[in-house]
Design a protein around this motif. Sequence first.
Motif, PDB file in Angstrom:
ATOM      1  N   ALA A  21       4.794 -32.520 -36.270  1.00 48.17           N
ATOM      2  CA  ALA A  21       3.983 -31.604 -35.480  1.00 48.17           C
ATOM      3  C   ALA A  21       2.562 -32.138 -35.356  1.00 48.17           C
ATOM      4  O   ALA A  21       2.001 -32.646 -36.316  1.00 48.17           O
ATOM      5  N   LEU A  22       2.014 -32.019 -34.179  1.00 49.01           N
ATOM      6  CA  LEU A  22       0.623 -32.371 -33.905  1.00 49.01           C
ATOM      7  C   LEU A  22      -0.127 -31.054 -33.759  1.00 49.01           C
ATOM      8  O   LEU A  22       0.114 -30.292 -32.833  1.00 49.01           O
ATOM      9  N   THR A  23      -1.003 -30.764 -34.736  1.00 53.01           N
ATOM     10  CA  THR A  23      -1.756 -29.514 -34.736  1.00 53.01           C
ATOM     11  C   THR A  23      -3.230 -29.837 -34.580  1.00 53.01           C
ATOM     12  O   THR A  23      -3.796 -30.571 -35.388  1.00 53.01           O
ATOM     13  N   LEU A  42      -1.597 -34.980 -37.467  1.00 57.30           N
ATOM     14  CA  LEU A  42      -0.210 -35.239 -37.102  1.00 57.30           C
ATOM     15  C   LEU A  42       0.591 -35.161 -38.388  1.00 57.30           C
ATOM     16  O   LEU A  42       0.395 -35.981 -39.290  1.00 57.30           O
ATOM     17  N   GLY A  43       1.442 -34.161 -38.504  1.00 51.65           N
ATOM     18  CA  GLY A  43       2.237 -33.971 -39.714  1.00 51.65           C
ATOM     19  C   GLY A  43       3.617 -34.562 -39.562  1.00 51.65           C
ATOM     20  O   GLY A  43       4.371 -34.184 -38.673  1.00 51.65           O
ATOM     21  N   ILE A  44       3.939 -35.525 -40.442  1.00 49.89           N
ATOM     22  CA  ILE A  44       5.255 -36.155 -40.464  1.00 49.89           C
ATOM     23  C   ILE A  44       5.770 -36.075 -41.892  1.00 49.89           C
ATOM     24  O   ILE A  44       5.125 -36.600 -42.813  1.00 49.89           O
ATOM     25  N   ASP A  45       6.908 -35.426 -42.093  1.00 48.59           N
ATOM     26  CA  ASP A  45       7.531 -35.282 -43.421  1.00 48.59           C
ATOM     27  C   ASP A  45       6.560 -34.713 -44.452  1.00 48.59           C
ATOM     28  O   ASP A  45       6.468 -35.193 -45.577  1.00 48.59           O
ATOM     29  N   GLY A  46       5.795 -33.713 -44.071  1.00 49.38           N
ATOM     30  CA  GLY A  46       4.890 -33.053 -45.004  1.00 49.38           C
ATOM     31  C   GLY A  46       3.576 -33.774 -45.262  1.00 49.38           C
ATOM     32  O   GLY A  46       2.769 -33.318 -46.061  1.00 49.38           O
ATOM     33  N   THR A  47       3.336 -34.889 -44.597  1.00 53.72           N
ATOM     34  CA  THR A  47       2.092 -35.646 -44.757  1.00 53.72           C
ATOM     35  C   THR A  47       1.283 -35.531 -43.469  1.00 53.72           C
ATOM     36  O   THR A  47       1.789 -35.805 -42.392  1.00 53.72           O
TER      37      THR A  47
END
Length: 168
Positions: A83-85, A106-111
């Motif tokens: 997700a891009l928040t 930019l959240g990828i796999d909780g990072t």
Amino acid sequence: MTTVTLPIGPTPPGVPGPAPWLPLPGRYTVASGRSLVELTALCGPLPVHRRRLTLADASLTVPETDEHPTLRFEFDDAHLKGALTLDHAHAHAHASADTVQLTGGLGIDGTDFPALLRLRVVERADDRLLGVGVVRLPYRLLRRATGFRFGRLRPATRLRLLVAGEFA
């Protein structure tokens, strides 16, 4: 009878009020088929690989108070799930078009990885917003921080994420 319309000047800096590039307060979403998301791998100035991504959800939340708007894109693709928040906006009005810079992650796999979106407002009305934006990401740092890989055999130094949508 003659009607005279007086021009209304822009809001002076520092005076609270809604941003001129935003629609009325509320939550806006992108209808299916009214968006485009593209991920491009760049090696230096040259595009090496380009791929369209599947957008699971996109929303724009405009608060009624003087808080910053929140723009969220959720991706559900084989190459990018995350997700891009973007929740902090800096407006820069140019003579030809309105450009807004939104910062977030930019959240990828909780990072979360820091991201800066340069959004060009193409069309704005009280109940909708049409915009096109670009996020540029350093590929090597993104891979180290989140474990994201675009491809094994494709050289890349940067990634460009292009998002376009009509929020209504």
